[in-house]
Design an enzyme around this catalytic site. Structure first.
Site, PDB file in Angstrom:
ATOM      1  N   ASP A 182      17.664 -25.134 -23.277  1.00 14.66           N
ATOM      2  CA  ASP A 182      16.826 -24.607 -24.355  1.00 14.66           C
ATOM      3  C   ASP A 182      17.749 -24.285 -25.536  1.00 14.66           C
ATOM      4  O   ASP A 182      18.362 -23.219 -25.600  1.00 14.66           O
ATOM      5  CB  ASP A 182      16.094 -23.354 -23.867  1.00 14.66           C
ATOM      6  N   ARG A 233      17.097 -21.061 -27.676  1.00 20.58           N
ATOM      7  CA  ARG A 233      17.564 -19.845 -27.006  1.00 20.58           C
ATOM      8  C   ARG A 233      19.085 -19.758 -26.974  1.00 20.58           C
ATOM      9  O   ARG A 233      19.687 -18.799 -27.453  1.00 20.58           O
ATOM     10  CB  ARG A 233      16.996 -19.830 -25.590  1.00 20.58           C
ATOM     11  N   GLY A 251      22.258  -9.206 -16.401  1.00 18.82           N
ATOM     12  CA  GLY A 251      21.583 -10.422 -15.938  1.00 18.82           C
ATOM     13  C   GLY A 251      22.305 -11.644 -16.451  1.00 18.82           C
ATOM     14  O   GLY A 251      21.727 -12.482 -17.134  1.00 18.82           O
ATOM     15  N   GLU A 311      19.942 -11.705 -22.110  1.00 16.52           N
ATOM     16  CA  GLU A 311      18.794 -12.577 -22.373  1.00 16.52           C
ATOM     17  C   GLU A 311      17.736 -12.153 -21.356  1.00 16.52           C
ATOM     18  O   GLU A 311      17.653 -12.693 -20.263  1.00 16.52           O
ATOM     19  CB  GLU A 311      19.199 -14.038 -22.214  1.00 16.52           C
ATOM     20  N   GLU A 324       8.299  -9.969 -16.291  1.00 12.30           N
ATOM     21  CA  GLU A 324       9.477  -9.782 -15.446  1.00 12.30           C
ATOM     22  C   GLU A 324      10.106  -8.404 -15.607  1.00 12.30           C
ATOM     23  O   GLU A 324      10.922  -7.986 -14.798  1.00 12.30           O
ATOM     24  CB  GLU A 324      10.556 -10.864 -15.668  1.00 12.30           C
ATOM     25  N   HIS A 378      11.747 -22.719 -23.683  1.00 14.42           N
ATOM     26  CA  HIS A 378      11.320 -22.685 -22.275  1.00 14.42           C
ATOM     27  C   HIS A 378      10.323 -21.540 -22.029  1.00 14.42           C
ATOM     28  O   HIS A 378       9.671 -21.510 -20.985  1.00 14.42           O
ATOM     29  CB  HIS A 378      12.524 -22.555 -21.344  1.00 14.42           C
TER      30      HIS A 378
END
Length: 493
Positions: free
Chosen positions: A198, A201, A225, A291, A300, A441
């Site tokens: 992506d 991003r 993460g 991200e 999420e 995405h």
């Protein structure tokens, strides 16, 4: 002739090692290969010839110590062919059985005492290790309790501050088994490949970091993460003194190889675990990069983890990037898609299946929307400042108005988000997941109406939206939309 004992060289039965005496060789066979030769002689009641046959058999067949010890019943070396030495001048063949027992007797007794002492020390060491492990676990629990107590005290005592007190939130309170499915999904390479491909991003993060190297020069950065570590490596290449990358998913084991392959292991420290559960090797960090965005931005609930890390580890003058995000809605007019997905159930091969609409409509659809189907100006429903937002503010209700640009029928509402890297930066970066921009995405999130709503250009359609976590699964979202006199709750999971 008398042999010079100092020059004796005895070959092991099971490996290529040479030792200085027969007793030493027999002890080596027992300690390294698990074979007590004198014990085997006694077990099989071997005389001198039987012993010689066994030694030659082992050397000829190159059998393992385990297979030799497991032999029972008929002996495979009961043949005179094994009386012929396999190794010339084999010292092990130059002793008789009684002599071997005498040589090993005293030393075996000594070895037994040594083994007994070693076993005592081993048990003591094991007990000490277990006590240390219990103490370490107790210390960890006490540390966690201390952090929670400190957070509670801050909330009770401090009436003002630049950031809200530390709040665990629903996601942080999930047990490992309850959160396993979420992190397991990020253990597969395909999802990381999709994110890395992506360009909107990944290149936005790259540009934000590379175009502002003065921000990261000699700073300590926390990557929440980290996935494959791409953001950590951007930060390291941009001059960060230390980058701490945290991720709970199994992908972190590949990330370790990636970091080493790029020779950044002296700058980047990888930690496996949830940021809510681990202890960082530093007290505070200068910046947090992550991200964390999901579908409709908040799906999420990974922003919860970023907020937790911010309140616990970020310096007062530090910054979270991205520092600002917004969520927008727009009206959609796509009667063909509505017929395919909703009206379809009214006649399925001559049968009515209208009841299926009740299952289909409440499921939000994540897809790339045709920009030509957007029939209103966007309405921003929420703006999040990542440096000050609290976890409680991630559930909200907002009123909005959609200004219609095309006379048609409204068949759905689309939601998307914009991301901003602004705070303290000379070179600002932003990107959008709007259907009018390059696809990402994240795509867009579409909320279908059960029946099309006729609208006219210039008309202003009022609405209200409520976004909250699913109490049964705090990583999922429940979105309730009110449009005119119509109301529907959607799930995003």
């Amino acid at each position: 002739m008398e042999e010079d004992e100092e020059n004796v060289s005895v070959s092991c039965l099971f490996c290529e090692r040479f030792l200085n005496s027969v007793p030493e060789t027999l002890r080596h066979c027992e300690s390294e290969h698990g074979v007590n030769v004198p014990r085997l002689v006694k077990k099989h009641k071997l005389d001198d010839y039987g012993y010689i046959r066994m030694i030659n058999y082992v050397r000829a067949q190159k059998c393992s110590g385990q297979s030799l010890c497991e032999l029972d019943g008929a002996l495979p070396w009961d043949s005179d062919e094994f009386l012929k030495p396999v190794r010339p001048d084999d010292t092990l063949l130059q002793i008789d059985v009684e002599e071997m027992e005498e040589m090993c007797g005293a030393e075996s007794e000594l070895d037994s005492e040594v083994r007994d002492e070693a076993e005592v020390f081993r048990r003591r060491a094991q007990e000490a290790e277990e006590r240390a492990a219990r103490a370490e676990e107790a210390l960890r629990r006490a540390t966690d309790d201390l952090h929670k107590l400190r957070s509670l005290a801050q909330g009770l005592v401090l009436s003002a501050g630049s950031r809200p007190p530390l709040c665990l939130g629903a996601v942080a309170e999930l047990r490992d088994d309850e959160d396993e499915a979420y992190f397991s999904s990020y253990g597969h390479y395909s999802i990381h490949q999709e994110m890395l491909k992506d360009k909107v991003r990944t290149e936005s993060y790259r540009d934000f970091i590379y175009r502002n190297p003065h921000v990261f020069k000699d700073k300590v950065v926390l990557d929440v993460g980290c996935g494959t570590g791409i953001l950590s490596m951007f930060a390291a290449r941009s001059g960060a003194k230390k980058v701490i990358a945290v991720d709970q998913s199994e992908i972190i084991y590949q990330t370790m190889d990636i970091i080493r392959s790029n020779r950044l292991e002296n700058t980047i420290t990888l930690i496996k675990g949830r940021v809510e559960d681990v202890e960082l090797p530093v007290e505070k960090v200068d910046f947090i990069i992550s991200e964390w965005m999901g579908y409709f931005l908040l799906f999420e609930s990974m922003l919860d983890s970023v907020v937790f890390a911010r309140d616990r580890y970020l310096k007062d003058e530090g910054t979270v990037y991205p520092d600002r995000c917004s969520i927008s809605l727009a009206a959609v007019g796509d009667t063909e898609t509505h017929r395919e997905r909703v009206a379809f159930w009214e006649d399925v091969y001559g049968f009515r299946m209208d009841c299926m609409k009740k299952a289909v409509i409440p499921e939000a659809v994540v897809e790339v929307l045709n920009p030509e189907t957007v029939i209103s100006e966007p309405a921003v429903i929420q703006v999040l400042d990542c440096n000050s937002v609290s976890i409680s503010e991630l559930e909200f209700t907002a009123d909005f108005t959609l200004k219609i640009t095309t006379s048609t029928q409204c068949t759905a509402i689309v939601g998307y988000f914009d991301v901003f890297f602004d705070a303290g930066l000379e070179n600002k970066v932003t990107f959008s997941t709007s259907p009018r921009h390059t696809k990402t995405h994240w795509k867009q999130t579409v909320f279908l109406l059960d029946s099309p709503l006729p609208v006219c250009a210039g008309q202003e359609v009022p609405g209200r939206i409520s976004v909250r976590k699913n109490r049964k699964d705090p990583r999922a979202l429940l979105v309730t939309l009110n449009l005119a006199e119509w109301r529907q709750t959607y799930s995003l999971q």
